[in-house]
Design a protein around this motif. Sequence first.
Motif, PDB file in Angstrom:
ATOM      1  N   ASN A   1      -1.180  75.610  63.860  1.00 32.24           N
ATOM      2  CA  ASN A   1      -1.427  75.919  65.068  1.00 32.24           C
ATOM      3  C   ASN A   1      -0.190  76.625  65.656  1.00 32.24           C
ATOM      4  O   ASN A   1      -0.269  77.202  66.808  1.00 32.24           O
ATOM      5  CB  ASN A   1      -1.753  74.829  66.057  1.00 32.24           C
ATOM      6  CG  ASN A   1      -3.316  75.004  66.048  1.00 32.24           C
ATOM      7  OD1 ASN A   1      -4.048  75.697  66.179  1.00 32.24           O
ATOM      8  ND2 ASN A   1      -3.802  73.678  66.195  1.00 32.24           N
ATOM      9  N   PHE A   2       1.012  76.643  65.180  1.00 29.67           N
ATOM     10  CA  PHE A   2       1.820  77.299  65.717  1.00 29.67           C
ATOM     11  C   PHE A   2       2.752  78.338  64.712  1.00 29.67           C
ATOM     12  O   PHE A   2       3.988  78.130  64.615  1.00 29.67           O
ATOM     13  CB  PHE A   2       3.141  76.208  66.474  1.00 29.67           C
ATOM     14  CG  PHE A   2       2.404  75.556  67.562  1.00 29.67           C
ATOM     15  CD1 PHE A   2       2.366  76.359  68.639  1.00 29.67           C
ATOM     16  CD2 PHE A   2       1.582  74.333  67.474  1.00 29.67           C
ATOM     17  CE1 PHE A   2       1.729  75.571  69.870  1.00 29.67           C
ATOM     18  CE2 PHE A   2       0.937  73.849  68.464  1.00 29.67           C
ATOM     19  CZ  PHE A   2       1.015  74.616  69.602  1.00 29.67           C
ATOM     20  N   LEU A   3       1.912  78.961  64.118  1.00 29.15           N
ATOM     21  CA  LEU A   3       2.459  79.844  63.157  1.00 29.15           C
ATOM     22  C   LEU A   3       1.495  81.206  63.076  1.00 29.15           C
ATOM     23  O   LEU A   3       0.465  80.945  63.019  1.00 29.15           O
ATOM     24  CB  LEU A   3       2.472  79.392  61.856  1.00 29.15           C
ATOM     25  CG  LEU A   3       3.021  80.109  60.491  1.00 29.15           C
ATOM     26  CD1 LEU A   3       4.479  80.283  60.631  1.00 29.15           C
ATOM     27  CD2 LEU A   3       2.571  79.315  59.161  1.00 29.15           C
ATOM     28  N   GLY A   4       2.267  82.366  63.294  1.00 26.27           N
ATOM     29  CA  GLY A   4       1.516  83.580  63.193  1.00 26.27           C
ATOM     30  C   GLY A   4       2.360  84.662  63.460  1.00 26.27           C
ATOM     31  O   GLY A   4       3.493  84.838  63.342  1.00 26.27           O
ATOM     32  N   GLY A   5       1.689  85.880  63.638  1.00 24.74           N
ATOM     33  CA  GLY A   5       2.396  87.239  63.759  1.00 24.74           C
ATOM     34  C   GLY A   5       3.650  87.303  64.531  1.00 24.74           C
ATOM     35  O   GLY A   5       4.684  88.079  64.168  1.00 24.74           O
ATOM     36  N   GLU A   6       3.711  86.491  65.613  1.00 22.58           N
ATOM     37  CA  GLU A   6       4.656  86.466  66.572  1.00 22.58           C
ATOM     38  C   GLU A   6       6.005  85.952  65.996  1.00 22.58           C
ATOM     39  O   GLU A   6       6.996  86.535  66.432  1.00 22.58           O
ATOM     40  CB  GLU A   6       4.393  85.579  67.907  1.00 22.58           C
ATOM     41  CG  GLU A   6       3.207  86.067  68.605  1.00 22.58           C
ATOM     42  CD  GLU A   6       2.818  87.405  68.854  1.00 22.58           C
ATOM     43  OE1 GLU A   6       3.982  88.143  69.060  1.00 22.58           O
ATOM     44  OE2 GLU A   6       1.537  87.864  68.629  1.00 22.58           O
ATOM     45  N   ASP A   7       5.975  85.101  65.085  1.00 27.08           N
ATOM     46  CA  ASP A   7       7.009  84.523  64.434  1.00 27.08           C
ATOM     47  C   ASP A   7       7.855  85.681  63.494  1.00 27.08           C
ATOM     48  O   ASP A   7       9.009  85.595  63.438  1.00 27.08           O
ATOM     49  CB  ASP A   7       6.676  83.425  63.450  1.00 27.08           C
ATOM     50  CG  ASP A   7       6.079  82.086  64.169  1.00 27.08           C
ATOM     51  OD1 ASP A   7       6.969  81.517  64.640  1.00 27.08           O
ATOM     52  OD2 ASP A   7       5.080  82.007  64.215  1.00 27.08           O
ATOM     53  N   PHE A   8       6.845  86.591  63.211  1.00 27.35           N
ATOM     54  CA  PHE A   8       7.425  87.739  62.495  1.00 27.35           C
ATOM     55  C   PHE A   8       8.136  88.775  63.299  1.00 27.35           C
ATOM     56  O   PHE A   8       9.348  89.305  63.009  1.00 27.35           O
ATOM     57  CB  PHE A   8       6.628  88.462  61.452  1.00 27.35           C
ATOM     58  CG  PHE A   8       5.922  87.374  60.196  1.00 27.35           C
ATOM     59  CD1 PHE A   8       6.722  87.439  59.194  1.00 27.35           C
ATOM     60  CD2 PHE A   8       5.184  86.652  60.468  1.00 27.35           C
ATOM     61  CE1 PHE A   8       6.236  86.692  57.911  1.00 27.35           C
ATOM     62  CE2 PHE A   8       4.685  85.676  59.367  1.00 27.35           C
ATOM     63  CZ  PHE A   8       5.179  85.732  58.309  1.00 27.35           C
ATOM     64  N   THR A   9       7.410  88.950  64.459  1.00 23.63           N
ATOM     65  CA  THR A   9       8.193  89.710  65.514  1.00 23.63           C
ATOM     66  C   THR A   9       9.467  89.038  66.004  1.00 23.63           C
ATOM     67  O   THR A   9      10.457  89.603  66.075  1.00 23.63           O
ATOM     68  CB  THR A   9       7.242  89.661  66.962  1.00 23.63           C
ATOM     69  OG1 THR A   9       6.170  90.109  66.350  1.00 23.63           O
ATOM     70  CG2 THR A   9       7.781  90.606  67.988  1.00 23.63           C
TER      71      THR A   9
END
Length: 564
Positions: A195-203
Motif C-alpha cells: 500500500n506504500f509503493l508506487g510511481g512516487e517512489d521512483f520520482t
Amino acid sequence: MIIGIDLGTTNSLAAYFTPEGPQIIPNSFGENLTPSVVSVGDDGEVYVGKIAQERQITNNEQTAAVFKRHMGTKKEYSLGTRTFLPEELSSFIIRKLKEDAEAFLGEKVTEAVISTPAYFNDMQRRATKTAGELAGLKVERIVNEPTAAAIAYGLHERPDSAKYLIFDLGGGTFDISILDYSGNVMEVRAVAGDNFLGGEDFTDALAAMFLYRHQLTDAVLSPRERTLLQKSAETAKKEFALRKTTTMVYPYKGEALDLTISLDEFEKQCAFILNKLRAPVVRALSDASLKLEDIDTVVLVGGATKLPVIRNFASKLFGRLPASHINPDEVVALGAAVHAAMKQRNQAIRELVLTDVCPFTLGTSVSVPTARGIYQSGVYCPIIERNTVIPASRVSRVYTLHDNQQIVRVDVLQGESRKARENLFLGELVVRVPPAPAGKEALDIRYTYNVNGILEVEATAVSTGRTEKLIIEKNPGAMTEEEIRQSLESLQALKIHPREKDEYKYLLEKGERLYQELLGPARYEISSLLVSFEAALEKQNPEEITAVVTELKNFFQTLEDGQY
Ligand code: ADP
Ligand code: MG
C-alpha cells in the motif's frame, strides 16, 4: 447514458462505450486524467483536478488528496471551515467527471459503473457507491480494478477459461491480483501488494539522485522548494517513456540547476524499489497455488508501468512480455465502460468480489517453548490465513502458561509478521479459567470472518464452556441512509467550479503558486502578468485576454525549462 469511472488514488477518469469500443472522455482541459485532488475556495466553490493540485501549495489547508486510502472510514478532512468524509471528497471528483462527460457527450449522464481495488471490503465498496450517489449518479455496480483491466483486454470475449495476473503500479499503491475466468464467472484467486509503493517512489529516487549530484540535501530545502523539486523530478521521470536519457531541470535559488541521467543509472538507483515488487508477485502466485506457467496473460496497469525500468523488470520477472498495448493508466476506465455497456445489455460477467477471500492473515499472540524450556512470548499464531476463501471460521487451541493462571488475554492481530508486535493490533479479549497446573486449562479461540469484512472472535474456556466474544469491524465507516440524505443536502450548496472557466482559473492558480515559489525578478514578472490577466478578465475583453493568456503560458514554459 451510463459511463465507466476509474476512481484512482492519484488520478481519476471516465470512459464511455461506442460502436468502435470504449473511449476515454476528456476533461475541461482536453486531458484524459483528472488528478484526484479536491480544494474548496473561501466562497464554497469546489475545485477538482489540476486546479486543486496547484492549490495544494497555495491553499494547503483547503485542499485534500490521496483520500482513497481512507475510503470506508470516518476520517474527517477539514477543508477551510468545512469537514468532509472520504466519500464526500470522492463525490466531488465524480461530479466533475460527470459534468465533463455531459459537456463532451452532449447528453445527461445518469449512471456509472465505478471500479475499486480488488481488496476493498464491503464497507469500502459501499463508501464508493455512496460517493457516486452523492454525485447524483445511480451506481448499481462496482467492478474490481483488475477485472476491469482484464475486460478491456477482451477477457469476456474468450469462450474458454483463462488465468490473468494483473500487475498494477499506480501513484502510491502496488496491487497484484490473480484472476481466474471460466464459465462467465470471474474469480479473484489471490491478491497481494504494497500500500506504500508506487510511481512516487521512483520520482523520489530521481529527486534524491539530483540532490546528491548537486551536493544538496533534502534538509536544506523549504517545503515549497521540495514540492518544486518533486515536480521537476516527475517531469524528468516521464521523459524516460520516450528516450534513454532525461534531463532534470530545477530552478534553485535563482539558478537553473540541471542534471542529465541515463536510464541505466536510474535503473541502478531504483534497484532497491524494484526489488520490493518481487515479493507480492511470488506471494500471490503461491497463495493461489499457481505457477507462473499457469498464467495465460500478464497485464500491466497503472501509470507507473510506463517507466521502462518497470517494464524491463516485469519482463524479466515474468519471463515474457506483459500485455501493455492498452494505455496502462486508461485501461481500468476503459474496462469499466465495457462493463457498463455489458450491464446495459444484461450480459455482464458475474463477478465474485474479493471480499470472497480474506486479504490478510488474522491471528493472535502466543508464547512458545524454546529448546531450553524457557517460554518465548510474543510469537504470532495465525488463525485465518490470508487469501482464505470467506466466510471462514477457524479454531485454534491454546493452553495456560502458569500454575493457577486465572486469566488468559487474547490479542487479535492482523498481519504477516512472525513477531506479534509487528502486526496490527485489532483488539483484545480476556477470558477467565479455573485455577489449575500450567498447561492443564485450554482455551479455544475461534475467528469467524464474514463477507462484509467483519471479524468475530470467540474465546471459550474448554473446561467450563465459558465464552467471551468480540466483534471487530475493520472499517466502521459506512454512512447510514440518513447521513447520506443529510450529506446530499449540504453538498448541494457547494458548486463545482464551472468548467468553461477552468482554463483561466488554472492559469491564475498556477501563477499564484509560482509567485509564492519564486523570488526576485521572476516573481515581479509573474505578478505583473497576473495583474494584467485579472484586469483583462474583469473587462471581459476577448483579445486582451487571449494576448495575456499567451504571454502567461509562454512565461510558465520559460520557467519550466529553467530558462529564466
Ligand atoms: P492511481 O491508480 O494511483 O490513481 P495512476 O495509474 O494514474 O495512479 O498512476 C500514477 C503514477 O504514474 C504517478 O506516479 C505518475 O508519475 C506515473 N506515471 C504516469 N505517466 C508516466 C510516465 N509516462 N512515465 C513514468 N511514470 C508515469
Ligand atoms: Mg489505478
